[in-house]
Design a protein around this motif. Structure first.
Motif, PDB file in Angstrom:
ATOM      1  N   VAL A 270       0.851  -1.184   0.000  1.00  0.00           N
ATOM      2  CA  VAL A 270       0.000   0.000   0.000  1.00  0.00           C
ATOM      3  C   VAL A 270       0.886   1.233   0.000  1.00  0.00           C
ATOM      4  CG1 VAL A 270      -1.714   1.297   1.315  1.00  0.00           C
ATOM      5  CG2 VAL A 270      -1.844  -1.194   1.216  1.00  0.00           C
ATOM      6  N   GLY A 271       0.590   2.140  -0.884  1.00  0.00           N
ATOM      7  CA  GLY A 271       1.380   3.359  -0.977  1.00  0.00           C
ATOM      8  C   GLY A 271       0.489   4.550  -1.270  1.00  0.00           C
ATOM      9  N   VAL A 272       0.935   5.699  -0.834  1.00  0.00           N
ATOM     10  CA  VAL A 272       0.222   6.942  -1.114  1.00  0.00           C
ATOM     11  C   VAL A 272       0.987   7.635  -2.230  1.00  0.00           C
ATOM     12  CG1 VAL A 272      -0.549   9.141  -0.158  1.00  0.00           C
ATOM     13  CG2 VAL A 272      -0.529   7.091   1.277  1.00  0.00           C
ATOM     14  N   ASP A 273       0.322   7.851  -3.341  1.00  0.00           N
ATOM     15  CA  ASP A 273       1.027   8.410  -4.497  1.00  0.00           C
ATOM     16  C   ASP A 273       0.627   9.837  -4.832  1.00  0.00           C
ATOM     17  OD1 ASP A 273      -1.486   7.821  -5.380  1.00  0.00           O
ATOM     18  OD2 ASP A 273      -0.856   6.704  -7.145  1.00  0.00           O
ATOM     19  N   LEU A 274      -0.128  10.500  -3.958  1.00  0.00           N
ATOM     20  CA  LEU A 274      -0.540  11.869  -4.245  1.00  0.00           C
ATOM     21  C   LEU A 274       0.670  12.802  -4.278  1.00  0.00           C
ATOM     22  CD1 LEU A 274      -2.680  14.016  -4.710  1.00  0.00           C
ATOM     23  CD2 LEU A 274      -2.874  14.242  -2.224  1.00  0.00           C
ATOM     24  N   ILE A 275       1.505  12.747  -3.261  1.00  0.00           N
ATOM     25  CA  ILE A 275       2.663  13.641  -3.205  1.00  0.00           C
ATOM     26  C   ILE A 275       3.636  13.358  -4.349  1.00  0.00           C
ATOM     27  CG2 ILE A 275       4.682  14.307  -1.829  1.00  0.00           C
ATOM     28  CD1 ILE A 275       2.872  14.014   0.648  1.00  0.00           C
ATOM     29  N   PRO A 276       4.040  12.083  -4.572  1.00  0.00           N
ATOM     30  CA  PRO A 276       4.949  11.861  -5.707  1.00  0.00           C
ATOM     31  C   PRO A 276       4.366  12.311  -7.044  1.00  0.00           C
ATOM     32  CG  PRO A 276       4.908   9.935  -4.299  1.00  0.00           C
ATOM     33  CD  PRO A 276       3.840  10.863  -3.801  1.00  0.00           C
ATOM     34  N   SER A 277       3.065  12.229  -7.215  1.00  0.00           N
ATOM     35  CA  SER A 277       2.469  12.630  -8.492  1.00  0.00           C
ATOM     36  C   SER A 277       2.550  14.137  -8.706  1.00  0.00           C
ATOM     37  CB  SER A 277       1.020  12.160  -8.582  1.00  0.00           C
ATOM     38  OG  SER A 277       0.204  12.877  -7.673  1.00  0.00           O
TER      39      SER A 277
ATOM     40  N   VAL B 124      12.544   7.016   1.176  1.00  0.00           N
ATOM     41  CA  VAL B 124      11.626   5.949   1.594  1.00  0.00           C
ATOM     42  C   VAL B 124      12.339   4.600   1.593  1.00  0.00           C
ATOM     43  CG1 VAL B 124       9.535   4.683   0.919  1.00  0.00           C
ATOM     44  CG2 VAL B 124       9.535   7.181   0.935  1.00  0.00           C
ATOM     45  N   LEU B 125      13.127   4.326   0.574  1.00  0.00           N
ATOM     46  CA  LEU B 125      13.865   3.062   0.528  1.00  0.00           C
ATOM     47  C   LEU B 125      14.852   2.947   1.685  1.00  0.00           C
ATOM     48  CD1 LEU B 125      14.493   2.614  -3.291  1.00  0.00           C
ATOM     49  CD2 LEU B 125      13.296   1.014  -1.782  1.00  0.00           C
ATOM     50  N   LEU B 126      15.574   4.014   1.984  1.00  0.00           N
ATOM     51  CA  LEU B 126      16.544   3.966   3.082  1.00  0.00           C
ATOM     52  C   LEU B 126      15.853   3.788   4.430  1.00  0.00           C
ATOM     53  CD1 LEU B 126      19.097   6.669   1.874  1.00  0.00           C
ATOM     54  CD2 LEU B 126      19.435   4.183   1.995  1.00  0.00           C
ATOM     55  N   ALA B 127      14.727   4.458   4.634  1.00  0.00           N
ATOM     56  CA  ALA B 127      13.981   4.297   5.890  1.00  0.00           C
ATOM     57  C   ALA B 127      13.428   2.871   6.004  1.00  0.00           C
ATOM     58  CB  ALA B 127      12.841   5.314   5.960  1.00  0.00           C
ATOM     59  N   THR B 128      12.944   2.334   4.901  1.00  0.00           N
ATOM     60  CA  THR B 128      12.408   0.977   4.914  1.00  0.00           C
ATOM     61  C   THR B 128      13.519  -0.040   5.126  1.00  0.00           C
ATOM     62  OG1 THR B 128      10.678   1.726   3.389  1.00  0.00           O
ATOM     63  CG2 THR B 128      10.916  -0.640   3.676  1.00  0.00           C
ATOM     64  N   ILE B 129      14.686   0.194   4.552  1.00  0.00           N
ATOM     65  CA  ILE B 129      15.831  -0.688   4.763  1.00  0.00           C
ATOM     66  C   ILE B 129      16.225  -0.688   6.241  1.00  0.00           C
ATOM     67  CG2 ILE B 129      18.340  -0.828   4.353  1.00  0.00           C
ATOM     68  CD1 ILE B 129      17.694  -0.183   1.375  1.00  0.00           C
TER      69      ILE B 129
ATOM     70  N   VAL C  20      10.687   5.421 -10.958  1.00  0.00           N
ATOM     71  CA  VAL C  20      10.292   6.334  -9.900  1.00  0.00           C
ATOM     72  C   VAL C  20       9.213   7.290 -10.403  1.00  0.00           C
ATOM     73  CG1 VAL C  20      12.452   6.212  -8.624  1.00  0.00           C
ATOM     74  CG2 VAL C  20      12.193   7.908 -10.426  1.00  0.00           C
ATOM     75  N   LEU C  21       8.608   6.939 -11.535  1.00  0.00           N
ATOM     76  CA  LEU C  21       7.530   7.763 -12.058  1.00  0.00           C
ATOM     77  C   LEU C  21       6.311   7.648 -11.162  1.00  0.00           C
ATOM     78  CD1 LEU C  21       7.758   6.813 -15.841  1.00  0.00           C
ATOM     79  CD2 LEU C  21       8.633   8.867 -14.733  1.00  0.00           C
ATOM     80  N   ALA C  22       5.571   8.700 -11.085  1.00  0.00           N
ATOM     81  CA  ALA C  22       4.349   8.674 -10.289  1.00  0.00           C
ATOM     82  C   ALA C  22       3.358   7.728 -10.942  1.00  0.00           C
ATOM     83  CB  ALA C  22       3.752  10.077 -10.198  1.00  0.00           C
ATOM     84  N   THR C  23       2.765   6.888 -10.168  1.00  0.00           N
ATOM     85  CA  THR C  23       1.794   5.928 -10.685  1.00  0.00           C
ATOM     86  C   THR C  23       0.545   5.960  -9.834  1.00  0.00           C
ATOM     87  OG1 THR C  23       2.695   4.161  -9.328  1.00  0.00           O
ATOM     88  CG2 THR C  23       3.568   4.359 -11.547  1.00  0.00           C
ATOM     89  N   THR C  24      -0.508   5.471 -10.397  1.00  0.00           N
ATOM     90  CA  THR C  24      -1.717   5.299  -9.611  1.00  0.00           C
ATOM     91  C   THR C  24      -1.621   3.966  -8.892  1.00  0.00           C
ATOM     92  OG1 THR C  24      -2.917   4.100 -11.306  1.00  0.00           O
ATOM     93  CG2 THR C  24      -3.050   6.509 -11.390  1.00  0.00           C
TER      94      THR C  24
END
Length: 187
Positions: free
Chosen positions: A82-89, A103-108, A172-176
């Motif tokens: 589950v991801g929120v894509d509003l900000i990246p879009s 996000v990847l570094l925090a998740t790692i 890293v493109l914004a996606t729905t």
């Protein structure tokens, strides 16, 4: 969503991590299927035969937890979490890349902590020969192994994703939520 071009151009180590993640998805699906079959058997034994069950409920719990943890790398590979894509879009490509790196570094970091503490929990269960408190008395080191193993494999998939983003090969493109590029829709 898997980028076929990035997959073909990736080094052997990245392709191997992706293959292991895919195998984890197959194993997790098999565990879910087996949990469903055990549940059906339990219903038959209780409902039709009128007998009690000993191991089925506990086995289903362990199978579903194991499938969840071992399925982590596969779901990450497919970008299915589950991801929120509003900000990246709303961001430009450079800002999206920076956000993806953060996000990847925090998740790692979180996954590494889970590997460490999961290993400690597994080792205690192994060294002290812990068993479940049910009549079945199942050795707890077996289901406890799913946590460090699942998060370690998740960590490997995250590292592969990090490499793809750092080298500019990752998506890293914004996606729905359905994996459709918003930039394609706008055209």
């Amino acid at each position: 969503m898997i980028d076929a071009r990035a997959e073909a151009d990736a080094p052997l180590a990245i392709r191997a991590i992706h293959a292991v993640s895919t195998i984890c998805g197959v194993v997790a699906a098999a565990m879910i299927l087996f949990a469903v079959l055990v549940t059906c058997q339990m219903i038959f034994v209780r409902g039709v035969l009128g007998q009690s069950t000993i191991w089925q409920t506990e086995a289903v719990i362990y199978l579903v937890i194991g499938a969840t943890l071992l399925g982590l790398p596969y779901v990450q590979r497919l970008r299915g979490h589950v991801g929120v894509d509003l900000i990246p879009s709303l961001l430009g490509e450079g800002a999206r890349r920076a956000l993806a790196l953060f996000v990847l570094l925090a998740t790692i970091a979180m996954a590494a902590a889970m590997v460490f503490y999961g290993w400690e929990m597994w080792h205690l269960a192994w060294s002290r020969n812990w068993k479940s408190e049910s009549v079945w008395a199942f050795p707890l080191w077996i289901p406890y192994a799913a946590m460090p193993l699942g998060f370690l494999l998740f960590l490997l998939q995250l590292a592969a994703d990090l490499w793809l983003v750092v080298t500019g090969r990752g998506q890293v493109l914004a996606t729905t939520a359905h994996g459709v590029d918003l930039e394609e829709i706008a055209d």
